[in-house]
Motif scaffolding. Structure first.
Motif, mmCIF file in Angstrom:
data_model
loop_
_atom_site.group_PDB
_atom_site.id
_atom_site.type_symbol
_atom_site.label_atom_id
_atom_site.label_comp_id
_atom_site.label_asym_id
_atom_site.label_seq_id
_atom_site.Cartn_x
_atom_site.Cartn_y
_atom_site.Cartn_z
ATOM 1 N N PRO A 59 0.814 -1.218 0.000
ATOM 2 C CA PRO A 59 0.000 0.000 0.000
ATOM 3 C C PRO A 59 0.851 1.274 0.000
ATOM 4 C CG PRO A 59 -0.788 -1.529 1.678
ATOM 5 C CD PRO A 59 0.523 -2.065 1.165
ATOM 6 N N ARG A 60 0.395 2.239 -0.782
ATOM 7 C CA ARG A 60 0.990 3.583 -0.840
ATOM 8 C C ARG A 60 -0.151 4.587 -0.975
ATOM 9 N NH1 ARG A 60 5.865 4.995 -2.786
ATOM 10 N NH2 ARG A 60 4.936 6.591 -4.091
ATOM 11 N N PHE A 61 0.220 5.874 -0.867
ATOM 12 C CA PHE A 61 -0.815 6.913 -0.987
ATOM 13 C C PHE A 61 -0.914 7.503 -2.391
ATOM 14 C CE2 PHE A 61 -0.433 6.560 3.568
ATOM 15 C CZ PHE A 61 -1.764 6.578 3.945
ATOM 16 N N PHE A 62 0.068 7.244 -3.262
ATOM 17 C CA PHE A 62 -0.049 7.658 -4.669
ATOM 18 C C PHE A 62 0.911 6.811 -5.494
ATOM 19 C CE2 PHE A 62 2.945 10.580 -2.598
ATOM 20 C CZ PHE A 62 4.074 10.419 -3.384
ATOM 21 N N ARG A 63 0.700 6.844 -6.819
ATOM 22 C CA ARG A 63 1.533 6.054 -7.728
ATOM 23 C C ARG A 63 2.882 6.725 -7.963
ATOM 24 N NH1 ARG A 63 1.103 3.528 -12.557
ATOM 25 N NH2 ARG A 63 1.202 5.484 -13.678
ATOM 26 N N ARG A 64 3.912 5.920 -8.129
ATOM 27 C CA ARG A 64 5.186 6.480 -8.575
ATOM 28 C C ARG A 64 5.654 5.710 -9.793
ATOM 29 N NH1 ARG A 64 9.315 4.512 -3.688
ATOM 30 N NH2 ARG A 64 8.502 2.393 -3.600
ATOM 31 N N LEU A 65 6.468 6.374 -10.613
ATOM 32 C CA LEU A 65 6.940 5.770 -11.846
ATOM 33 C C LEU A 65 8.254 5.046 -11.587
ATOM 34 C CD1 LEU A 65 6.108 8.892 -14.030
ATOM 35 C CD2 LEU A 65 4.669 6.904 -13.566
ATOM 36 N N ALA A 66 9.010 5.553 -10.624
ATOM 37 C CA ALA A 66 10.263 4.929 -10.174
ATOM 38 C C ALA A 66 10.525 5.512 -8.799
ATOM 39 C CB ALA A 66 11.407 5.292 -11.128
ATOM 40 N N GLU A 67 11.550 5.029 -8.117
ATOM 41 C CA GLU A 67 11.815 5.581 -6.784
ATOM 42 C C GLU A 67 12.132 7.070 -6.903
ATOM 43 O OE1 GLU A 67 13.580 3.179 -3.628
ATOM 44 O OE2 GLU A 67 15.149 4.723 -3.589
ATOM 45 N N GLY A 68 11.377 7.881 -6.203
ATOM 46 C CA GLY A 68 11.597 9.334 -6.233
ATOM 47 C C GLY A 68 11.009 10.022 -7.454
ATOM 48 N N VAL A 69 10.394 9.264 -8.369
ATOM 49 C CA VAL A 69 9.762 9.872 -9.560
ATOM 50 C C VAL A 69 8.257 9.619 -9.463
ATOM 51 C CG1 VAL A 69 9.720 9.992 -12.075
ATOM 52 C CG2 VAL A 69 11.820 9.297 -10.892
ATOM 53 N N PHE A 70 7.519 10.691 -9.221
ATOM 54 C CA PHE A 70 6.108 10.526 -8.879
ATOM 55 C C PHE A 70 5.194 10.745 -10.079
ATOM 56 C CE2 PHE A 70 7.554 12.305 -4.527
ATOM 57 C CZ PHE A 70 8.114 11.075 -4.218
ATOM 58 N N ASP A 71 4.083 10.037 -10.108
ATOM 59 C CA ASP A 71 3.018 10.280 -11.070
ATOM 60 C C ASP A 71 2.221 11.458 -10.501
ATOM 61 O OD1 ASP A 71 0.538 10.368 -12.323
ATOM 62 O OD2 ASP A 71 0.383 8.185 -12.516
ATOM 63 N N GLU A 72 2.543 12.668 -10.974
ATOM 64 C CA GLU A 72 2.030 13.865 -10.293
ATOM 65 C C GLU A 72 0.527 14.053 -10.470
ATOM 66 O OE1 GLU A 72 4.316 17.413 -10.262
ATOM 67 O OE2 GLU A 72 6.226 16.337 -10.164
ATOM 68 N N ALA A 73 -0.020 13.552 -11.581
ATOM 69 C CA ALA A 73 -1.484 13.633 -11.732
ATOM 70 C C ALA A 73 -2.121 12.783 -10.637
ATOM 71 C CB ALA A 73 -1.897 13.139 -13.115
ATOM 72 N N ASP A 74 -1.516 11.639 -10.377
ATOM 73 C CA ASP A 74 -2.048 10.766 -9.331
ATOM 74 C C ASP A 74 -1.840 11.390 -7.942
ATOM 75 O OD1 ASP A 74 -3.370 8.155 -8.961
ATOM 76 O OD2 ASP A 74 -1.641 7.737 -7.700
ATOM 77 N N VAL A 75 -0.684 12.033 -7.738
ATOM 78 C CA VAL A 75 -0.438 12.714 -6.452
ATOM 79 C C VAL A 75 -1.572 13.703 -6.186
ATOM 80 C CG1 VAL A 75 1.048 14.341 -5.196
ATOM 81 C CG2 VAL A 75 2.092 12.563 -6.621
ATOM 82 N N ARG A 76 -1.912 14.476 -7.208
ATOM 83 C CA ARG A 76 -2.948 15.512 -7.029
ATOM 84 C C ARG A 76 -4.305 14.880 -6.737
ATOM 85 N NH1 ARG A 76 -1.496 20.701 -9.126
ATOM 86 N NH2 ARG A 76 0.710 20.647 -9.634
ATOM 87 N N ALA A 77 -4.670 13.885 -7.544
ATOM 88 C CA ALA A 77 -5.992 13.261 -7.356
ATOM 89 C C ALA A 77 -6.077 12.576 -5.992
ATOM 90 C CB ALA A 77 -6.240 12.254 -8.479
ATOM 91 N N ARG A 78 -5.001 11.890 -5.614
ATOM 92 C CA ARG A 78 -5.023 11.135 -4.346
ATOM 93 C C ARG A 78 -5.007 12.069 -3.137
ATOM 94 N NH1 ARG A 78 -6.586 5.947 -5.394
ATOM 95 N NH2 ARG A 78 -5.631 5.306 -7.339
ATOM 96 N N ALA A 79 -4.334 13.207 -3.271
ATOM 97 C CA ALA A 79 -4.311 14.156 -2.149
ATOM 98 C C ALA A 79 -5.722 14.698 -1.905
ATOM 99 C CB ALA A 79 -3.331 15.296 -2.435
ATOM 100 N N LEU A 80 -6.433 14.968 -2.994
ATOM 101 C CA LEU A 80 -7.803 15.488 -2.838
ATOM 102 C C LEU A 80 -8.737 14.414 -2.278
ATOM 103 C CD1 LEU A 80 -8.077 17.679 -6.061
ATOM 104 C CD2 LEU A 80 -7.513 18.387 -3.723
ATOM 105 N N GLU A 81 -8.514 13.176 -2.723
ATOM 106 C CA GLU A 81 -9.313 12.050 -2.207
ATOM 107 C C GLU A 81 -9.075 11.881 -0.698
ATOM 108 O OE1 GLU A 81 -9.655 7.827 -4.411
ATOM 109 O OE2 GLU A 81 -7.703 8.149 -3.489
ATOM 110 N N LEU A 82 -7.822 12.060 -0.297
ATOM 111 C CA LEU A 82 -7.497 11.944 1.134
ATOM 112 C C LEU A 82 -8.100 13.114 1.915
ATOM 113 C CD1 LEU A 82 -5.929 10.342 3.301
ATOM 114 C CD2 LEU A 82 -3.905 11.713 2.731
#
Ligand code: MLT
Length: 202
Positions: A59-82
């Motif tokens: 489990p994680r709170f958002f998707r990442r493409l690689a270590e330290g490389v984030f799927d920023e669209a997912d970061v935004r959507a997941r932050a709002l969901e949280l």
């Protein structure tokens, strides 16, 4: 209670302390940080969701493409969901705005939440956090207290990245304390001590 995130909730036993929103690291779950939450904020209500994204079963709170490389669209959507979940939980459990206590991936989503839905949190303790967004939204974070605890030997979070996060939050008006500990990515006793002291002074 059934809310939009699988979660654990512990009611406050000491009135007057703000609740803590516990946000685990990659591979953790809603049970992970409860003992730590009790240590750093004795008597506070604890709200602990499980991240909805699975990375090879972790489990994680958002998707990442690689270590330290984030799927920023997912970061935004997941932050709002949280943020929506925090609103639901506040209503369901009768809570004031929580302080986030996030570790690693949980700290990164907490930082995104600060930017993307200001007012959701009363502040944040960000342990081993990185800047979660390359272009950060305009946000007024005045009066948001933030403690960032970084590890000088952290192989996952580059020192300049954590420093950038601290600078960006400060520039947005947050009241930031950034401590760099002689530690790696893992939590250390010093994190617990500093977080407890900082939370006690809220
Ligand atoms: C992240 O993906 O949020 C960070 O790299 C921290 C981690 O989860 O290892």
């Amino acid at each position: 209670m059934t809310l939009s995130f699988t979660h654990r909730f512990e009611a406050a036993s000491a009135p007057g302390r703000p609740p803590l929103l516990l946000l685990h690291g990659t591979g953790g779950d809603e049970a992970d940080l409860l003992p730590l939450g009790r240590m750093v904020a004795p008597g506070a209500a604890l709200l602990s969701p499980r991240g909805k994204v699975l990375e090879r079963g972790m489990p994680r709170f958002f998707r990442r493409l690689a270590e330290g490389v984030f799927d920023e669209a997912d970061v935004r959507a997941r932050a709002l969901e949280l943020a929506d979940f925090v609103g639901e939980a506040r209503e369901a459990y009768g809570l004031e705005a929580p302080l986030a206590f996030g570790f690693s991936n949980g700290a990164n989503i907490a930082a995104a939440l600060l930017w993307l839905r200001p007012g959701t949190l009363a502040g944040a303790v960000l342990i081993r956090a990185m800047a979660p967004l390359s272009t950060r939204p305009e946000a007024d974070l005045a009066a948001q207290p933030v403690l960032i605890l970084s590890g000088a030997m952290d192989p996952i979070v580059p020192a300049d990245n954590a420093a950038r996060l601290a600078r960006q939050l400060t520039a947005a008006g947050a009241s930031v304390t950034h401590e760099v500990l002689p530690a790696g990515h893992a939590l250390s006793q010093a994190d617990v001590t500093l977080a407890r002291e900082w939370l006690a002074s809220r």
